[in-house]
Design an enzyme around this catalytic site. Structure first.
Site, PDB file in Angstrom:
ATOM      1  N   CYS A   1     -58.618 -22.965  77.872  1.00  0.00           N
ATOM      2  CA  CYS A   1     -58.370 -21.417  77.791  1.00  0.00           C
ATOM      3  C   CYS A   1     -57.754 -21.269  76.570  1.00  0.00           C
ATOM      4  O   CYS A   1     -58.215 -20.858  75.542  1.00  0.00           O
ATOM      5  CB  CYS A   1     -58.219 -20.784  78.980  1.00  0.00           C
ATOM      6  SG  CYS A   1     -59.452 -20.963  80.330  1.00  0.00           S
ATOM      7  N   ILE A   2     -56.293 -21.193  76.702  1.00  0.00           N
ATOM      8  CA  ILE A   2     -55.492 -20.597  75.858  1.00  0.00           C
ATOM      9  C   ILE A   2     -55.566 -21.207  74.573  1.00  0.00           C
ATOM     10  O   ILE A   2     -55.502 -20.435  73.719  1.00  0.00           O
ATOM     11  CB  ILE A   2     -54.010 -20.856  76.337  1.00  0.00           C
ATOM     12  CG1 ILE A   2     -53.630 -20.488  77.947  1.00  0.00           C
ATOM     13  CG2 ILE A   2     -52.944 -19.987  75.504  1.00  0.00           C
ATOM     14  CD1 ILE A   2     -54.414 -18.948  78.046  1.00  0.00           C
TER      15      ILE A   2
END
Length: 444
Positions: free
Chosen positions: A274-275
């Site tokens: 994600c990040i």
């Protein structure tokens, strides 16, 4: 099937749920629905994974084999590679990767291929829900045309779509799929009612929003928030290092303020699905509207530079402590997974650390109790097949230094530090050591 019929079937738990992608998002989702009594069809493009699941085995260490075996034994779960099995489903939940391309552009190839396959078997009355992270507009601009063209159906008349971003946090003992509030967005009342009914049957709190775009933006906002704040503390770490200030001490002290501060912690770089990836979906889409995302881009630059900063710190420490260059040094990299206590290697900064130190002539081995062997990755194919060394303090004494990249809880850091000449700690894993051992540790 009307929206009202769909909702009745959900309430009766006779509604079959189809989940595409049996990975870190899809499998916990399927398990949560199955535990409540829903029939589940899990579709995955890996025959080997399907075989393991139906044999009662999990690919993920935070999901025990026993839980998968129990699900299979109850007889409500079927895993398959055949999309035709989705013809029996009332809802189809898409949980496939949305990575970045070589120029940090969105790669929706998995979503597109999945929609083409769904379109071939799509049935009237079904609802298709995308859970994969993406830019605002994807559902209407990418999914709908592919589903309509391939099926001959019309959205909102023959089938429905919704968006509900995944919020999985693998290995987090405080939350599971059913206890994390679920955001749901759709562009019609019927679709929103159907999606809220479905997720509401399984999750404690459903958070409806007004549109597909709003729901798509929620997930990006959550991950951008984390990326920017992690970049901030990573930048502070570098500044405070020069001043002789321990950034971990500063953050922990600041976190005692009961308002106006939320602690984020530095590290050797960003990892996970994600990040490091999701913020750039908005950066790419914003250009279409003539906008720049300067915070996002700057955060990306800072976080991407962190592994190189750690390598520089290792070079400096080797020179100062052992009068050695990186060239010819033996380094033990501790922790390959992108976060502690799981076996997920996706986007792990450990790969960059390993490769960069070896480029400078170091001999690097890794130890990770959760990652016995490096499986194929998109960007680090040359590392495929490398194996973790065994835990051996006698063997560890032959290394010039250790570099802690991932702070797994089941590692004896006191024994590790004692065994090696010195340790570079990027996670504050050695914070509780005595003064004699602390002298053998440097933070990075």
């Amino acid at each position: 099937m009307s929206a009202q019929d769909f909702i009745r079937r959900v309430e009766d738990k006779t509604s079959t749920v189809g989940v595409i992608g049996m990975g870190y998002v899809g499998l916990p989702l399927a398990m949560a629905f199955e535990r409540l009594g829903f029939p589940i069809v899990g579709v995955d493009n890996s025959p080997a994974r399907v075989e393991r699941l139906m044999g009662g085995h999990s690919d993920m260490n935070h999901i025990p084999d026993a839980h998968v075996a129990e699900m299979v034994e109850r007889g409500r779960f079927t895993a398959t590679t055949d999309f035709a099995a989705l013809m029996e489903a009332d809802s189809i939940l898409i949980c496939v990767p949305t990575p970045l391309g070589p120029h940090r552009e969105p790669d929706l190839s998995y979503v597109e291929a999945t929609c083409r396959d769904i379109a071939k078997v799509l049935q009237k009355g079904q609802i298709v829900v995308l859970e994969s992270t993406t830019w605002p507009g994807t559902s209407q601009e990418v999914m709908v045309p592919l589903l309509e063209e391939g099926s001959g159906f019309t959205v909102n008349e023959d089938f429905h779509i919704a968006y509900s971003p995944e919020r999985e946090d693998p290995g987090n003992p405080n939350f599971e799929t059913s206890t994390i509030p679920k955001v749901v967005g759709a562009d019609t009342k019927d679709a929103l009612d159907m999606a809220c009914s479905l997720y509401g049957a399984m999750i404690d709190e459903v958070v409806p929003v007004s549109s597909l775009k709003a729901a798509e933006a929620v997930k990006l906002t959550e991950n951008i928030f984390r990326s920017v704040n992690i970049a901030l503390v990573n930048e502070l770490k570098v500044v405070y290092e020069k001043m002789g200030v321990d950034v971990w001490e500063v953050i922990n002290a600041a976190a005692t303020k009961p308002f106006g501060f939320m602690p984020f912690y530095p590290g050797p770089g960003l990892g996970g699905h994600c990040i490091p990836i999701d913020p750039f979906y908005l950066t790419w889409k914003a250009q279409e509207y003539g906008q720049r995302t300067r915070f996002i881009e700057l955060a990306g630059e800072i976080n991407t530079a962190m592994p190189l900063h750690v390598v520089d710190r290792m070079q400096e420490a080797l020179n100062r402590r052992a009068s050695k260059a990186m060239n010819g040094a033996r380094i033990l990299l501790v922790g390959l997974a992108y976060k502690k206590n799981i076996n997920d290697m996706r986007e792990s900064p450990a790969f960059v650390l390993l490769e960069e130190m070896e480029k400078l002539g170091a001999s690097v081995d890794y130890y990770d109790p959760y990652v016995p062997v490096i499986t194929p990755t998109r960007e680090h194919a040359a590392l495929t097949g490398r194996k973790s060394v065994a835990w051996s303090l006698e063997h560890f004494a032959n290394y010039d230094a250790a570099l802690i990249c991932t702070d797994h809880d089941n590692v004896d850091y006191e024994a590790l530090v004692e065994a090696l000449p010195f340790t570079l700690d990027t996670r504050n894993a050695t914070k509780n050591l005595g003064d004699d051992l602390t002298a053998k540790v440097e933070k990075a």
